[in-house]
Design a protein around this motif. Structure first.
Motif, mmCIF file in Angstrom:
data_model
loop_
_atom_site.group_PDB
_atom_site.id
_atom_site.type_symbol
_atom_site.label_atom_id
_atom_site.label_comp_id
_atom_site.label_asym_id
_atom_site.label_seq_id
_atom_site.Cartn_x
_atom_site.Cartn_y
_atom_site.Cartn_z
ATOM 1 N N LEU A 1 18.224 -67.322 -23.914
ATOM 2 C CA LEU A 1 16.771 -67.233 -24.088
ATOM 3 C C LEU A 1 16.136 -68.600 -23.862
ATOM 4 C CD1 LEU A 1 14.123 -65.853 -25.036
ATOM 5 C CD2 LEU A 1 14.779 -66.478 -27.379
ATOM 6 N N THR A 2 15.108 -68.667 -22.996
ATOM 7 C CA THR A 2 14.436 -69.917 -22.692
ATOM 8 C C THR A 2 12.947 -69.757 -22.930
ATOM 9 O OG1 THR A 2 16.080 -70.348 -20.973
ATOM 10 C CG2 THR A 2 14.122 -71.737 -20.974
ATOM 11 N N VAL A 3 12.412 -70.534 -23.834
ATOM 12 C CA VAL A 3 10.988 -70.542 -24.147
ATOM 13 C C VAL A 3 10.493 -71.962 -23.919
ATOM 14 C CG1 VAL A 3 9.237 -70.117 -25.903
ATOM 15 C CG2 VAL A 3 11.326 -68.728 -25.873
ATOM 16 N N GLY A 4 9.635 -72.115 -22.907
ATOM 17 C CA GLY A 4 9.202 -73.470 -22.591
ATOM 18 C C GLY A 4 8.385 -73.519 -21.311
ATOM 19 N N SER A 5 8.459 -74.631 -20.631
ATOM 20 C CA SER A 5 7.707 -74.838 -19.397
ATOM 21 C C SER A 5 8.443 -74.211 -18.220
ATOM 22 C CB SER A 5 7.531 -76.336 -19.150
ATOM 23 O OG SER A 5 8.796 -76.925 -18.859
ATOM 24 N N PRO A 6 7.757 -74.001 -17.083
ATOM 25 C CA PRO A 6 8.454 -73.510 -15.888
ATOM 26 C C PRO A 6 9.633 -74.393 -15.494
ATOM 27 C CG PRO A 6 6.089 -73.317 -15.588
ATOM 28 C CD PRO A 6 6.291 -74.057 -16.875
ATOM 29 N N LEU B 1 0.006 -56.654 -22.006
ATOM 30 C CA LEU B 1 0.137 -56.597 -20.555
ATOM 31 C C LEU B 1 -0.419 -57.856 -19.888
ATOM 32 C CD1 LEU B 1 0.827 -55.052 -17.962
ATOM 33 C CD2 LEU B 1 -1.438 -53.988 -18.091
ATOM 34 N N LYS B 2 -1.550 -58.329 -20.333
ATOM 35 C CA LYS B 2 -2.152 -59.523 -19.725
ATOM 36 C C LYS B 2 -1.173 -60.691 -19.757
ATOM 37 C CE LYS B 2 -6.116 -62.658 -20.234
ATOM 38 N NZ LYS B 2 -5.342 -63.894 -20.564
ATOM 39 N N THR B 3 -0.503 -60.872 -20.855
ATOM 40 C CA THR B 3 0.453 -61.970 -20.981
ATOM 41 C C THR B 3 1.640 -61.769 -20.052
ATOM 42 O OG1 THR B 3 -0.189 -62.339 -23.287
ATOM 43 C CG2 THR B 3 1.948 -63.205 -22.604
ATOM 44 N N VAL B 4 2.134 -60.542 -19.968
ATOM 45 C CA VAL B 4 3.277 -60.255 -19.093
ATOM 46 C C VAL B 4 2.915 -60.528 -17.635
ATOM 47 C CG1 VAL B 4 4.865 -58.473 -18.290
ATOM 48 C CG2 VAL B 4 4.230 -58.587 -20.710
ATOM 49 N N LEU B 5 1.723 -60.123 -17.215
ATOM 50 C CA LEU B 5 1.299 -60.375 -15.837
ATOM 51 C C LEU B 5 1.161 -61.875 -15.574
ATOM 52 C CD1 LEU B 5 -1.326 -57.514 -15.324
ATOM 53 C CD2 LEU B 5 1.129 -57.515 -14.823
ATOM 54 N N GLU B 6 0.734 -62.618 -16.572
ATOM 55 C CA GLU B 6 0.682 -64.077 -16.427
ATOM 56 C C GLU B 6 2.082 -64.658 -16.256
ATOM 57 O OE1 GLU B 6 -3.343 -64.718 -19.180
ATOM 58 O OE2 GLU B 6 -1.343 -65.078 -20.026
ATOM 59 N N GLN B 7 3.037 -64.108 -16.985
ATOM 60 C CA GLN B 7 4.424 -64.555 -16.828
ATOM 61 C C GLN B 7 4.922 -64.288 -15.406
ATOM 62 O OE1 GLN B 7 6.437 -66.057 -19.532
ATOM 63 N NE2 GLN B 7 4.283 -66.313 -20.055
ATOM 64 N N LEU B 8 4.550 -63.149 -14.855
ATOM 65 C CA LEU B 8 4.955 -62.822 -13.491
ATOM 66 C C LEU B 8 4.340 -63.778 -12.475
ATOM 67 C CD1 LEU B 8 4.887 -58.947 -13.687
ATOM 68 C CD2 LEU B 8 6.840 -60.320 -12.961
ATOM 69 N N ASP B 9 3.082 -64.160 -12.688
ATOM 70 C CA ASP B 9 2.465 -65.140 -11.795
ATOM 71 C C ASP B 9 3.234 -66.456 -11.818
ATOM 72 O OD1 ASP B 9 0.298 -63.800 -10.594
ATOM 73 O OD2 ASP B 9 -0.939 -64.029 -12.397
ATOM 74 N N ILE B 10 3.635 -66.890 -12.993
ATOM 75 C CA ILE B 10 4.383 -68.143 -13.101
ATOM 76 C C ILE B 10 5.735 -68.013 -12.415
ATOM 77 C CG2 ILE B 10 5.403 -69.806 -14.689
ATOM 78 C CD1 ILE B 10 3.255 -68.966 -16.739
ATOM 79 N N LEU B 11 6.414 -66.883 -12.647
ATOM 80 C CA LEU B 11 7.708 -66.660 -11.994
ATOM 81 C C LEU B 11 7.561 -66.711 -10.474
ATOM 82 C CD1 LEU B 11 9.490 -63.780 -13.956
ATOM 83 C CD2 LEU B 11 10.327 -66.106 -13.660
ATOM 84 N N GLU C 1 5.107 -67.890 -8.529
ATOM 85 C CA GLU C 1 4.499 -69.067 -7.909
ATOM 86 C C GLU C 1 5.266 -70.363 -8.161
ATOM 87 O OE1 GLU C 1 0.529 -69.187 -9.413
ATOM 88 O OE2 GLU C 1 0.018 -67.193 -8.627
ATOM 89 N N GLU C 2 5.830 -70.502 -9.362
ATOM 90 C CA GLU C 2 6.394 -71.804 -9.730
ATOM 91 C C GLU C 2 7.907 -71.807 -9.940
ATOM 92 O OE1 GLU C 2 4.161 -73.992 -12.732
ATOM 93 O OE2 GLU C 2 2.627 -72.410 -12.696
ATOM 94 N N VAL C 3 8.480 -70.686 -10.312
ATOM 95 C CA VAL C 3 9.882 -70.687 -10.721
ATOM 96 C C VAL C 3 10.814 -70.164 -9.637
ATOM 97 C CG1 VAL C 3 11.537 -69.751 -12.390
ATOM 98 C CG2 VAL C 3 9.287 -70.530 -13.160
ATOM 99 N N VAL C 4 10.598 -68.934 -9.194
ATOM 100 C CA VAL C 4 11.531 -68.306 -8.258
ATOM 101 C C VAL C 4 11.635 -69.051 -6.927
ATOM 102 C CG1 VAL C 4 11.922 -66.221 -6.874
ATOM 103 C CG2 VAL C 4 11.506 -66.047 -9.332
#
Length: 385
Positions: A277-282, A313-323, A325-328
């Motif tokens: 489990l990772t909770v933190g920055s991209p 849902l709003k938070t989950v969609l924000e997580q997907l944007d980060i994944l 755009e910045e992570v994957v």
């Protein structure tokens, strides 16, 4: 390498607002999450299968069929298809139908399920979980590869001259993963058939995952499917991200503390230290995910759990944007720069998907196959041994 998300489909009260989504809202939100995953450029969406509250995904093929009609490129998978309590004949027919509807964009993950009361609801005994998984998959494997099947086993009625319909698309069955948290017998089963092995990689320390994947790789090579390094491995994982790690921890803590699966147990700090489990920055998510390679080797699929524990849902969609755009994009580049020649970059894709890839001019992923990856002894040989 394939990146995506998986859901367990829990209906959980948001601890920050006290709101509990209806089953209707949770199902519709799951569809929205899958559509967003394709929009941000992820490769895979996978759903669990549960038949008890507080979960809603009791019919994975219905959900995935709907998503198939609304997507173009997303690989549709399961994070559990219950091989123990489902009839393998019905699995063969349902997922072949889905495969046709999705033009080959389908694979699935076999799992035993660990909810004891579910077994008797379907006429089974959880104490027979491993034998059920072995026998039922042996039958399913044949149903997808033989036009006419004669079968006699312990757990279901015999079949004589049976043909499962429809046949798999282009006579190529969906690629199968075998998912397990703790059972070496399932790693052995995956290796025997030359299928993929998916380590849940959520609740256990990395030493456990390393041991399970190593066993699978060794046995994969033993059965003659390729080298240990060429075995097809997938990992799960859990992430929650914000620009600043302190903000991520502060926002996620109430969800973690009250989650049905691990709330009221070890602290968030203990859990992130002892499990993936990772909770933190991209950047922290990137570094942690890249470290998985240190103990499982080069692998082919990474799925993240991001929509559980009552997160809105709003938070989950924000997580997907980060994944997306910045992570994957960074993970793709870094993993491929480290991957030796001859090691598959991705799980096998159906030939229909490869044809579409070629027609659109996209790069053909190295290490894919248009044929049944199983090269080991036949099921009949195994039963006769």
């Amino acid at each position: 390498m394939q990146f995506g998300i998986f859901t367990v489909g829990d209906v959980t009260t948001d601890p920050t607002t006290g709101r509990t989504p209806s089953e209707n809202q949770r199902i519709k939100d799951t569809v929205a999450i899958a559509l967003k995953a394709e929009e941000v450029g992820l490769d895979v969406f996978a759903t669990g299968e549960h038949h008890n509250p507080p979960f809603v995904p009791s019919s994975p093929t219905t959900l995935l069929g709907h998503i198939a009609a609304r997507t173009e490129n997303l690989i549709l998978s399961t994070s559990t298809t219950l091989i123990t309590t489902n009839d393998p004949v019905k699995i063969a027919e349902d997922y072949a139908t889905l495969q046709h509807l999705a033009d080959g964009r389908v694979d699935l993950m076999m799992g035993r399920g660990n909810t004891g009361p579910v077994y008797p609801w379907f006429g089974q005994d959880i104490r027979q979980g491993i034998p059920l998984a072995i026998e039922n998959y042996a039958l399913l494997h044949r149903l997808w590869r033989e036009n006419v099947v004669d079968w006699e086993g312990k757990f279901r009625s015999a079949l004589q001259g049976f043909t499962a319909t429809p046949r798999p698309l282009d006579d190529v069955p969906p690629f199968v993963w075998h998912g397990s948290i703790r059972s070496p017998e399932i790693a052995e089963q995956a290796a025997y058939y030359g299928d993929g092995f998916f380590a849940n990689h959520i609740f256990w320390p990395k030493q456990h995952t390393e041991k399970m994947v190593r066993l699978y790789r060794q046995r994969y090579a033993h059965y003659g499917h390729g080298t240990a390094e060429q075995a097809i491995v997938g990992l799960g994982g859990q992430v929650f991200m914000r620009k600043n790690s302190q903000d991520a921890v502060r926002e996620f803590r109430p969800y973690f503390d009250n989650a049905p699966v691990y709330g009221h147990g070890p602290s968030l700090e203990e859990f992130t230290r002892e499990t993936p489990l990772t909770v933190g920055s991209p950047q922290e998510v990137i570094e942690r995910t890249l470290s998985f390679r240190d103990y499982v080797g080069d692998y082919q699929r990474q799925l993240f759990l991001i929509d559980h524990a009552g997160l809105p849902l709003k938070t989950v969609l924000e997580q997907l944007d980060i994944l997306g755009e910045e992570v994957v994009p960074v993970l793709r580049k870094e993993f491929e720069s480290l991957r030796p020649a001859g090691v598959p970059t991705t799980a096998p894709l159906h030939p229909a998907v490869q044809r579409k890839t070629a027609a659109t001019g996209a790069a053909d992923p190295a290490g894919t196959t248009a044929t049944d990856p199983s090269t080991g002894p036949s099921v009949t040989q195994k039963q006769e041994a």
